[in-house]
Design a protein around this motif. Structure first.
Motif, PDB file in Angstrom:
ATOM      1  N   ALA A   1       3.124   4.396   0.156  1.00  0.00           N
ATOM      2  CA  ALA A   1       4.505   4.709  -0.225  1.00  0.00           C
ATOM      3  C   ALA A   1       5.247   3.457  -0.684  1.00  0.00           C
ATOM      4  O   ALA A   1       6.006   3.488  -1.659  1.00  0.00           O
ATOM      5  CB  ALA A   1       5.226   5.351   0.956  1.00  0.00           C
TER       6      ALA A   1
ATOM      7  N   ARG B   1      -0.640  -7.600   5.629  1.00  0.00           N
ATOM      8  CA  ARG B   1      -2.005  -7.896   5.140  1.00  0.00           C
ATOM      9  C   ARG B   1      -1.950  -8.758   3.879  1.00  0.00           C
ATOM     10  O   ARG B   1      -1.637  -8.256   2.789  1.00  0.00           O
ATOM     11  CB  ARG B   1      -2.743  -6.587   4.842  1.00  0.00           C
ATOM     12  CG  ARG B   1      -2.991  -5.737   6.099  1.00  0.00           C
ATOM     13  CD  ARG B   1      -3.637  -4.421   5.769  1.00  0.00           C
ATOM     14  NE  ARG B   1      -2.838  -3.661   4.830  1.00  0.00           N
ATOM     15  CZ  ARG B   1      -3.313  -3.055   3.749  1.00  0.00           C
ATOM     16  NH1 ARG B   1      -4.595  -3.113   3.462  1.00  0.00           N
ATOM     17  NH2 ARG B   1      -2.508  -2.373   2.967  1.00  0.00           N
TER      18      ARG B   1
ATOM     19  N   THR C   1       9.805   0.424   4.843  1.00  0.00           N
ATOM     20  CA  THR C   1       8.758   1.429   4.608  1.00  0.00           C
ATOM     21  C   THR C   1       7.536   1.242   5.503  1.00  0.00           C
ATOM     22  O   THR C   1       6.822   2.207   5.774  1.00  0.00           O
ATOM     23  CB  THR C   1       8.341   1.399   3.116  1.00  0.00           C
ATOM     24  OG1 THR C   1       9.527   1.523   2.319  1.00  0.00           O
ATOM     25  CG2 THR C   1       7.395   2.534   2.770  1.00  0.00           C
TER      26      THR C   1
ATOM     27  N   THR D   1      -2.035   8.327   1.039  1.00  0.00           N
ATOM     28  CA  THR D   1      -2.053   6.884   1.333  1.00  0.00           C
ATOM     29  C   THR D   1      -3.194   6.544   2.284  1.00  0.00           C
ATOM     30  O   THR D   1      -3.963   7.403   2.693  1.00  0.00           O
ATOM     31  CB  THR D   1      -0.740   6.444   2.023  1.00  0.00           C
ATOM     32  OG1 THR D   1      -0.735   6.959   3.365  1.00  0.00           O
ATOM     33  CG2 THR D   1       0.483   6.911   1.288  1.00  0.00           C
TER      34      THR D   1
ATOM     35  N   ALA E   1       6.527  14.457   4.212  1.00  0.00           N
ATOM     36  CA  ALA E   1       5.445  15.146   4.909  1.00  0.00           C
ATOM     37  C   ALA E   1       4.188  14.350   4.536  1.00  0.00           C
ATOM     38  O   ALA E   1       4.137  13.142   4.751  1.00  0.00           O
ATOM     39  CB  ALA E   1       5.385  16.606   4.499  1.00  0.00           C
TER      40      ALA E   1
ATOM     41  N   ASP F   1       4.430  -7.554   3.742  1.00  0.00           N
ATOM     42  CA  ASP F   1       3.402  -6.735   4.382  1.00  0.00           C
ATOM     43  C   ASP F   1       2.608  -7.623   5.339  1.00  0.00           C
ATOM     44  O   ASP F   1       2.566  -8.845   5.184  1.00  0.00           O
ATOM     45  CB  ASP F   1       2.476  -6.125   3.312  1.00  0.00           C
ATOM     46  CG  ASP F   1       1.742  -4.886   3.795  1.00  0.00           C
ATOM     47  OD1 ASP F   1       2.073  -3.763   3.348  1.00  0.00           O
ATOM     48  OD2 ASP F   1       0.813  -5.034   4.624  1.00  0.00           O
TER      49      ASP F   1
ATOM     50  N   TYR G   1       4.986   8.375  17.730  1.00  0.00           N
ATOM     51  CA  TYR G   1       5.327   8.192  16.311  1.00  0.00           C
ATOM     52  C   TYR G   1       6.569   9.023  15.974  1.00  0.00           C
ATOM     53  O   TYR G   1       7.524   8.529  15.383  1.00  0.00           O
ATOM     54  CB  TYR G   1       4.118   8.632  15.473  1.00  0.00           C
ATOM     55  CG  TYR G   1       4.307   8.624  13.986  1.00  0.00           C
ATOM     56  CD1 TYR G   1       4.196   7.455  13.256  1.00  0.00           C
ATOM     57  CD2 TYR G   1       4.570   9.809  13.289  1.00  0.00           C
ATOM     58  CE1 TYR G   1       4.345   7.452  11.867  1.00  0.00           C
ATOM     59  CE2 TYR G   1       4.722   9.818  11.914  1.00  0.00           C
ATOM     60  CZ  TYR G   1       4.604   8.640  11.206  1.00  0.00           C
ATOM     61  OH  TYR G   1       4.753   8.648   9.841  1.00  0.00           O
TER      62      TYR G   1
ATOM     63  N   ILE H   1       1.628  12.191   2.460  1.00  0.00           N
ATOM     64  CA  ILE H   1       1.555  11.313   1.275  1.00  0.00           C
ATOM     65  C   ILE H   1       0.096  10.868   1.111  1.00  0.00           C
ATOM     66  O   ILE H   1      -0.608  10.643   2.104  1.00  0.00           O
ATOM     67  CB  ILE H   1       2.391  10.025   1.434  1.00  0.00           C
ATOM     68  CG1 ILE H   1       3.709  10.281   2.169  1.00  0.00           C
ATOM     69  CG2 ILE H   1       2.664   9.389   0.069  1.00  0.00           C
ATOM     70  CD1 ILE H   1       4.458   9.003   2.531  1.00  0.00           C
TER      71      ILE H   1
ATOM     72  N   HIS I   1      -4.765  13.318   4.128  1.00  0.00           N
ATOM     73  CA  HIS I   1      -3.949  12.492   3.219  1.00  0.00           C
ATOM     74  C   HIS I   1      -4.475  12.516   1.781  1.00  0.00           C
ATOM     75  O   HIS I   1      -3.710  12.255   0.852  1.00  0.00           O
ATOM     76  CB  HIS I   1      -3.833  11.069   3.773  1.00  0.00           C
ATOM     77  CG  HIS I   1      -3.043  11.029   5.052  1.00  0.00           C
ATOM     78  ND1 HIS I   1      -1.720  11.425   5.113  1.00  0.00           N
ATOM     79  CD2 HIS I   1      -3.396  10.720   6.320  1.00  0.00           C
ATOM     80  CE1 HIS I   1      -1.292  11.328   6.352  1.00  0.00           C
ATOM     81  NE2 HIS I   1      -2.294  10.904   7.113  1.00  0.00           N
TER      82      HIS I   1
ATOM     83  N   SER J   1       0.842  -1.209   0.000  1.00  0.00           N
ATOM     84  CA  SER J   1       0.000   0.000   0.000  1.00  0.00           C
ATOM     85  C   SER J   1       0.872   1.253   0.000  1.00  0.00           C
ATOM     86  O   SER J   1       2.059   1.207   0.362  1.00  0.00           O
ATOM     87  CB  SER J   1      -0.878  -0.019   1.267  1.00  0.00           C
ATOM     88  OG  SER J   1      -1.566   1.204   1.425  1.00  0.00           O
TER      89      SER J   1
ATOM     90  N   LYS K   1      10.328   7.971  14.738  1.00  0.00           N
ATOM     91  CA  LYS K   1      10.858   8.453  13.455  1.00  0.00           C
ATOM     92  C   LYS K   1      12.167   9.217  13.655  1.00  0.00           C
ATOM     93  O   LYS K   1      13.042   9.194  12.798  1.00  0.00           O
ATOM     94  CB  LYS K   1       9.816   9.311  12.745  1.00  0.00           C
ATOM     95  CG  LYS K   1       8.545   8.539  12.340  1.00  0.00           C
ATOM     96  CD  LYS K   1       8.837   7.458  11.329  1.00  0.00           C
ATOM     97  CE  LYS K   1       7.577   6.836  10.748  1.00  0.00           C
ATOM     98  NZ  LYS K   1       7.882   5.791   9.749  1.00  0.00           N
TER      99      LYS K   1
END
Ligand code: NAI
Length: 303
Positions: free
Chosen positions: A18, A39, A91, A192, A188, A37, A157, A190, A224, A16, A161
């Motif tokens: 990025a 999922r 990612t 998604t 910044a 991933d 978060y 995206i 987003h 999914s 990061k």
């Protein structure tokens, strides 16, 4: 690196957003793509789209926080494609927003576990294999603009990061001798599905201190919806990798706030006139320690 033909690209979160953008761009460039991933249905869907465009793709269901599963995934890649990846994209990521002071241990454990722990596991799994293969490569880890700034709501978060940025700065220094390049992508907004990340939260870490409901998810989607197209982000990422950039930040609107932030840090440093002798002594001590350490290392001791 500009010759991608036949090289294996391992992309976490590749089903999914990025990660899928990276899968499309590097498949187009000639890589064999591994989509890792959490999922399975999303992996199948993404892999089918890539195959329809002529790509060689292998999907692996992987929770990046599961170290044993990560090692199995790496073995599987070598079995299927014959080689460890030369391109690694860390990612996969999740977010949740809420007042820092209301956070629970589950909030910390989930957000740090995926966003920082998942990256650590990717590096611990693949760096030795990439070094062992002796063919160099490039590792791109996705951090966030949030990694540069504290935040009262995206705190955990952002802390994860920030750690990821620092860790990639270190890996870049450590891996240069193996011709493995390292970059950190700091996006910044995206376009998604990250607003849905809360649905991936495991039951054993479900106790949150934040309000998360359909309205909150809808409001996140509304930001987003105006984010950078993941395909464009991946193309910019590829260009920046080819220019061997450490930081990849294709967001012009962030330049000013970053300049302000780093100016504030630099302005907090005392001027040299405040303590010239102390500064000289400390700098010399550090230089001597580094020389000693170099000597210890070249004598085969681990400095
Ligand atoms: P997304 O939700 O569209 O894609 C993330 C993918 O990661 C999903 O396919 C999801 O299934 C997978 N994933 C989640 N937890 C996982 C786990 N434990 N193990 C394996 N896979 C897992 O989100 P997006 O935006 O594409 O996120 C990609 C990266 O970009 C993340 O690291 C995120 O923090 C970062 N980022 C996103 C921004 C945005 O505005 N969307 C801004 C800045 C950074």
């Amino acid at each position: 690196m500009t010759d991608y033909a036949g090289k294996v690209a391992f992309i976490t979160g590749g089903a999914s957003g990025a990660g899928f953008g990276q899968a499309r761009v590097f498949a187009q460039a000639g890589c064999k793509i591994v989509i890792a991933d959490i999922r399975p249905a999303a992996i199948d869907e993404a892999a089918a789209k890539l195959r329809a465009a002529g790509a060689q793709v292998h999907g692996i269901q992987l929770d990046v926080t599961d170290r044993a599963a990560y090692a199995r995934a790496a073995d599987e890649v070598e079995k299927v494609f014959g080689d460890p990846p030369q391109l690694l994209f860390n990612t996969a990521g999740v977010n949740a927003f809420g007042p820092l002071e209301k956070s629970t241990y589950d909030d910390f454990d989930w957000l740090l576990g995926v966003n920082l722990g998942g990256v650590v596991n990717g590096m611990m799994t693949f760096v030795p294999r990439m070094i062992g293969a002796g063919r160099g490569g490039h590792i791109v880890t996705t951090s966030s603009m949030g990694g540069f700034f504290g935040s009262a709501a995206a705190s955990i978060y952002s802390a994860a990061k920030a750690a990821v940025i620092n860790l990639m700065e270190s890996y870049r220094l450590a891996l240069a001798q193996y011709n493995i390049k390292v970059s950190v992508l700091c996006p910044a907004n995206i376009r998604t599905n990250i607003a849905e990340a809360t649905k991936l939260r495991p039951a054993n870490l479900s106790n949150t201190g934040y309000v998360i409901n359909d309205d909150v998810i809808r409001s996140l989607h509304s930001i987003h919806a105006h984010g950078l197209d993941p395909l464009v982000l991946a193309q910019r990422t590829k260009e920046a990798m080819e220019a061997d950039q450490l930081y990849i930040i294709p967001y012009p609107e962030e330049k000013e706030s970053l300049a302000r932030h780093f100016k504030q840090i630099v302005d907090s440093v005392l001027p040299m006139e405040a303590d010239p002798e102390g500064a000289r002594t400390r700098t010399e001590a550090l230089r001597n320690w580094m020389k000693d350490r170099q000597a210890l290392m070249s004598n085969g001791k681990n400095g």
